[in-house]
Scaffold this active site. Structure first.
Site, PDB file in Angstrom:
ATOM      1  N   GLY A   1       0.819  -1.217   0.000  1.00 18.09           N
ATOM      2  CA  GLY A   1       0.000   0.000   0.000  1.00 18.09           C
ATOM      3  C   GLY A   1       0.849   1.261   0.000  1.00 18.09           C
ATOM      4  O   GLY A   1       2.039   1.226   0.271  1.00 18.09           O
TER       5      GLY A   1
ATOM      6  N   ASP B   1       5.331  -5.116   5.884  1.00 18.68           N
ATOM      7  CA  ASP B   1       5.657  -6.425   6.482  1.00 18.68           C
ATOM      8  C   ASP B   1       5.603  -7.548   5.443  1.00 18.68           C
ATOM      9  O   ASP B   1       6.487  -8.411   5.405  1.00 18.68           O
ATOM     10  CB  ASP B   1       4.731  -6.725   7.668  1.00 18.68           C
ATOM     11  CG  ASP B   1       3.253  -6.675   7.315  1.00 18.68           C
ATOM     12  OD1 ASP B   1       2.895  -6.043   6.301  1.00 18.68           O
ATOM     13  OD2 ASP B   1       2.444  -7.280   8.052  1.00 18.68           O
TER      14      ASP B   1
ATOM     15  N   ASP C   1       0.628   2.104   8.677  1.00 13.78           N
ATOM     16  CA  ASP C   1       0.026   1.607   9.925  1.00 13.78           C
ATOM     17  C   ASP C   1       1.027   1.564  11.086  1.00 13.78           C
ATOM     18  O   ASP C   1       0.636   1.382  12.225  1.00 13.78           O
ATOM     19  CB  ASP C   1      -0.508   0.180   9.730  1.00 13.78           C
ATOM     20  CG  ASP C   1      -1.676   0.107   8.769  1.00 13.78           C
ATOM     21  OD1 ASP C   1      -2.176   1.172   8.367  1.00 13.78           O
ATOM     22  OD2 ASP C   1      -2.084  -1.017   8.424  1.00 13.78           O
TER      23      ASP C   1
END
Ligand SMILES: Nc1ncnc2c1ncn2[C@@H]1O[C@H](COP(=O)(O)OP(=O)(O)O)[C@@H](O)[C@H]1O
Ligand SMILES: O=P(O)(O)OC[C@H]1O[C@](O)(COP(=O)(O)O)[C@@H](O)[C@@H]1O
Ligand SMILES: [Mg+2]
Length: 484
Positions: free
Chosen positions: A129, A218, A248
């Site tokens: 993202g 991640d 995030d």
């Protein structure tokens, strides 16, 4: 694998003034506190090209003859320059982690490099993202390689991992990336899914890349570990570095990700608008949904910095609506007291209590991440149902604001831009020094090199037992959602 370092001894003095009885008790337990001997340090070993390639030639760092940098004492970083993972200690030993204490290599230029600049072919890719600052990292990798190390063969891989084997690389240079740090998004484009290890490593080999800069979150780091391991298995002189990106802030070990602060800043606009809407209505509720797939850092930080939030819901804390101690009882009280309320919810919160079909439970995006239902839309409809049921003759308004993509599709702020620059330069210095299979990032404010594998395994969730979450609770006075 950890390498032992010589014992570090520090003289720390302690004062007995203004201590509580329990503090004094803890002090008495350790008579040796006046001269505190630090326990052994365990230095996290970094993979290096020399681990599996023999007779690698090294050369003096080209920075020695750079027109702008004039290396002085302390300019170069040596293997003994380390950063401790943990900097807060309880000298009584009661609450400190067991020794040995983890340490990481400090990032920065090394005296000797393992790549002749004219032989370097660098590839840069962005995956996953968006996050504010992606373009800044790309730009600084290009400019840094070009200006610091005289590298001229720099390529952008478009559309994420799949781009390695499905698109032609794009040649990059300082003129082309000029001004990219003032643009949101990623000029290289990104995607989810498309991870095919064989095809990716074959493409890297065929196209002659020997430095691979992988920017992502991640999932991307888990993929980067596999690429690094396959390259090592094939014994190729190709260095792989992961540059951690996560709006995030869910990647562990590093202090925070670039772009996170920008996102928190952008969230303020939504929360402020929610407050205005809520205050301007009779029994008004302003509801803001913020990003945070499995961690509530954005919601937490936005709440703490805004101070007008009545309740902050995050994935790490389960909540319920009906009954004593539930959200509806709390909101009822707030509306009676203040006439309005502001609710901030992270997108991953409440997923276990939103009704869903069997097929919705199975839904995954192209990278395998679970697809969430819209907690904001669900909350809005539940709040309306509740009000119509319990207060049928009273006015009530819920204004739902979903700034999801607005907080990440923006230009990085000044702090994040500076962070991106240091990150890119750290990555370049490490790769030029022959390190591979590593991630660069700040630990306790100083840039470090961390084994890729460690970062891929570490997750940064909100610790609901620490001071920060207690602080949120004290600011909002929200329930702890424990059923009595
Ligand atoms: N366990 C994994 N092994 C290999 N590749 C992965 C793994 N998880 C994710 N990826 C790949 O990494 C890329 C980005 O992952 P994603 O989860 O979408 O974003 P992010 O890296 O931002 O967390 C995708 O191309 C995805 O296929
Ligand atoms: O970009 P998409 O596919 O709509 O996914 C949205 C997700 O991306 C994020 O912004 C970032 O997630 P990643 O770091 O895994 O890429 C999450 O907060 C959000 O759940
Ligand atoms: Mg992710």
């Amino acid at each position: 694998m950890a390498v032992s370092c010589p014992e570090v001894t520090a003289n720390l003095t302690t004062s007995a003034d203004t201590q509580s009885p329990s503090e004094q008790q803890r002090q008495r337990q350790d008579q040796s506190l006046d001269t505190f001997s630090f326990a052994p340090v365990s230095l996290q070993r970094l993979p290096h090209l020399a681990d599996y390639l023999q007779n690698l030639q090294t050369l003096p760092n080209p920075l020695d003859s750079n027109r702008f940098f004039h290396p002085i004492d302390g300019f170069y970083i040596y293997p003994c320059d380390v950063i401790l993972r943990q900097i807060v200690y309880d000298l009584s030993g009661m609450f400190s982690p067991p020794a040995p204490h983890l340490a990481y290599h400090r990032a920065g230029p090394r005296e000797r490099v393992f790549f002749e600049p004219s032989e370097v072919r660098a590839a840069i890719v962005t995956c996953g993202g968006l996050c504010p600052g992606l373009n800044t990292v790309i730009r600084e990798l290009v400019v840094g390689l070009w200006e610091l190390y005289d590298v001229r063969e720099i390529y952008g891989i478009t559309a994420g991992y799949r781009g390695f084997y499905s698109c032609e690389p794009v040649k990059l240079g300082p003129k082309m990336v000029h001004g990219w740090h003032k643009r949101g998004g990623t000029a290289l484009e990104t995607s989810r899914g498309g991870f095919d290890l064989e095809k990716i490593v074959n493409a890297i080999e065929e196209k002659g890349f020997n430095q691979v800069y992988i920017i992502g979150g991640d999932g991307t780091m888990r993929g980067a570990v596999k690429i690094f391991e396959e390259i090592r298995r094939r014994k190729l002189k190709i260095a792989v570095v992961g540059i951690p990106k996560t709006v995030d802030n869910d990647i562990g070990i590093i202090d925070r990700s670039f772009g996170f602060q920008t996102a928190v800043e952008m969230a303020q606009q939504a929360i402020n608008a929610a407050l205005v809407e809520a205050e301007s209505a009779v029994n008004g509720i302003g509801l803001v949904k913020l990003m945070g797939r499995s961690t509530g850092h954005i919601a937490l930080h936005a709440t703490l910095s805004n101070r007008d939030v009545d309740c902050c819901l995050i994935p790490e804390v389960e909540f319920f609506l009906e009954g004593k101690g539930g959200l509806l009882e709390f909101l009822d009280r707030r509306l009676k007291e203040n006439g309005h309320a502001v609710l901030v919810v992270a997108e991953g919160a409440g997923q276990s209590i939103i009704p869903r079909t069997e097929s919705q439970k199975e839904e995954r995006d192209e990278s395998g991440n679970p697809v969430f239902l819209d907690v904001g839309g669900w909350l809005k409809s539940e709040l309306k149902k509740w009000w119509d049921r319990d207060h049928p003759n009273e006015l009530f308004t819920v204004k739902y604001i979903d700034p999801t993509y607005m907080i990440r599709a923006v230009t990085a702020n000044a702090t994040d831009n500076l962070y991106c620059t240091l990150l890119a330069h750290s990555g370049i210095h490490g790769v030029m020094a022959g390190y591979t299979g590593f991630v660069c990032g700040p630990i306790n404010g100083t840039y470090a090199y961390i084994p890729l594998d460690d970062v891929a395994k570490a997750k940064n969730v909100v610790n609901t037992r620490d001071h920060k979450w207690a602080w949120v609770r004290s600011v909002t006075n929200q329930p702890d959602f424990v059923r009595s």
